[in-house]
Enzyme design. Structure first.
Site, short mmCIF file in Angstrom:
data_model
loop_
_atom_site.label_atom_id
_atom_site.label_comp_id
_atom_site.label_asym_id
_atom_site.label_seq_id
_atom_site.Cartn_x
_atom_site.Cartn_y
_atom_site.Cartn_z
N CYS A 113 0.75 -1.28 -0.10
CA CYS A 113 0.10 0.03 0.09
C CYS A 113 0.65 1.38 0.00
O CYS A 113 0.23 2.26 -0.25
CB CYS A 113 -1.00 -0.09 1.13
SG CYS A 113 -2.01 -1.47 1.34
N ASN A 131 -9.89 -0.29 -0.21
CA ASN A 131 -8.82 -0.14 -0.21
C ASN A 131 -8.29 -0.90 -1.62
O ASN A 131 -8.18 -2.16 -1.66
CB ASN A 131 -8.19 -0.75 1.13
CG ASN A 131 -6.77 -0.95 1.12
OD1 ASN A 131 -6.03 -0.54 0.29
ND2 ASN A 131 -6.26 -1.29 2.28
N HIS A 144 -3.30 7.10 2.08
CA HIS A 144 -3.75 5.88 1.52
C HIS A 144 -5.03 5.55 2.24
O HIS A 144 -5.46 5.62 3.38
CB HIS A 144 -2.78 4.68 2.06
CG HIS A 144 -3.10 3.28 2.01
ND1 HIS A 144 -3.84 2.73 0.72
CD2 HIS A 144 -3.42 2.52 2.59
CE1 HIS A 144 -4.15 1.41 0.81
NE2 HIS A 144 -3.81 1.22 2.13
#
Length: 328
Positions: free
Chosen positions: A122, A285, A255
């Protein structure tokens, strides 16, 4: 070759695959495995309402290709002027070749440009952006294509409601170019492999067989505790390197992992929530794609304008984390 002092963003692009999955749809899928969940349960814990999944015939390079084409159109750059392609992904098409090489071929770039993948989960886009910026500043390359792309739905265990509700697929891209005006103002990258076990897909291929598990494993409470602390620290490190204070930041793009983590970072930095770009609710996500996706959305809806100072930051499996400050 004469060195250039700065790199700047010329254009942005993004892409979401066609399978739209609401929380209600996901709850029905989990119910097939005897697992109960609901839209209310998911929203309360994550802030996510929906996400997008790629169909079986669509690979990570296909998502990356469309986002890249859109960024290239926005930048008005000639394809053959792109000298460097970096793809941040944890879900490559193959073990090798790299997804970046596949994107290069699909774009029709045949100029011998460098192409490689970055695997920092990520945090991948922050890592890739910092690498491209450094290579442009060195004078080695003038124009770079930086992409974050993921098909994370293929790593999900749909018998684990704590993880499968979180992730989606997508891609985002930026074109960077050498400039005599400041663009990338600072970056800070870190990792600590001692925490690898709290977020991983602990499988490997040997003799054509997957050994271990190729599905995502996450210790949610451990990730949450670690993320909030290190994201504040890395943001302040990047700010110090740019000789800036948090109140000089126009937009924060964290993020897109969990709305509670994102709001916590905003509060710790003393920024109003209105200055944070949030796409988590609609996208989930998307790992390395989440930051460039959010950046592109905010550029194209008019929130992020030329001259705005944007702080991006991410944290991911590895354990990795990083932040970059951009003047658009």
């Amino acid at each position: 070759m004469m060195a250039h002092f700065y790199s700047r963003v010329l254009g942005t692009g993004s892409y979401l695959p066609r399978i739209y999955v609401t929380n209600q749809m996901l709850a029905k899928k989990l119910a097939q495995h005897g697992i109960e969940t609901s839209d209310e349960w998911i929203v309360a814990r994550t802030g996510i309402h929906s996400r997008y999944f790629a169909p079986p015939e669509q690979a990570t390079s296909d998502l990356a290709l469309i986002a890249a084409r859109r960024a290239i159109v926005e930048s008005s750059i000639d394809l053959q002027a792109i000298e460097l392609i970096i793809v941040a992904t944890s879900t490559p098409d193959f073990i090798f070749p790299s997804t970046a090489c596949l994107v290069q071929a699909k774009l029709g770039i045949h100029n011998g440009s460098a192409a490689f993948d970055v695997q920092a989960v990520c945090s991948g886009f922050a890592y890739a952006l910092a690498i491209a910026d450094g290579l442009i500043r060195s004078g080695m390359y003038r124009n770079a294509l930086v992409i974050g792309a993921e098909t994370f739905s293929r790593l999900l265990d749909f018998k684990d409601r704590n993880t499968c509700i979180l992730f989606g697929d997508g891609a985002g891209a930026v074109v960077l170019t050498a400039s005599d005006r400041p663009g990338m103002l600072s970056s800070a990258l870190h990792a600590d492999g001692r925490h690898a076990h709290i977020l991983c897909a602990p499988g490997n291929v040997s003799g054509g067989i997957v050994h271990g598990s190729a599905l995502l494993h996450m210790d949610g409470p451990a990730v949450f505790k670690l993320a909030v602390n290190i994201l504040e620290k890395v943001a302040r490190e990047a700010l110090a390197k740019a000789d800036m204070s948090a109140d000089q930041i126009d937009w924060l793009i964290p993020h897109q992992a969990n709305i509670r983590i994102m709001r916590g970072i905003c509060r710790k930095l003393g920024l109003p929530l209105e200055r944070m770009i949030v796409t988590l609710s609609e996208h989930g996500n998307t790992s390395a794609a989440s930051i460039p996706l959010a950046l592109d959305v905010a550029v194209h809806d008019g929130r992020i304008k030329s001259g705005d100072r944007v702080l991006i930051e991410g944290v991911g499996g590895g354990f990795t984390w990083g932040a970059v400050i951009i003047c658009m």
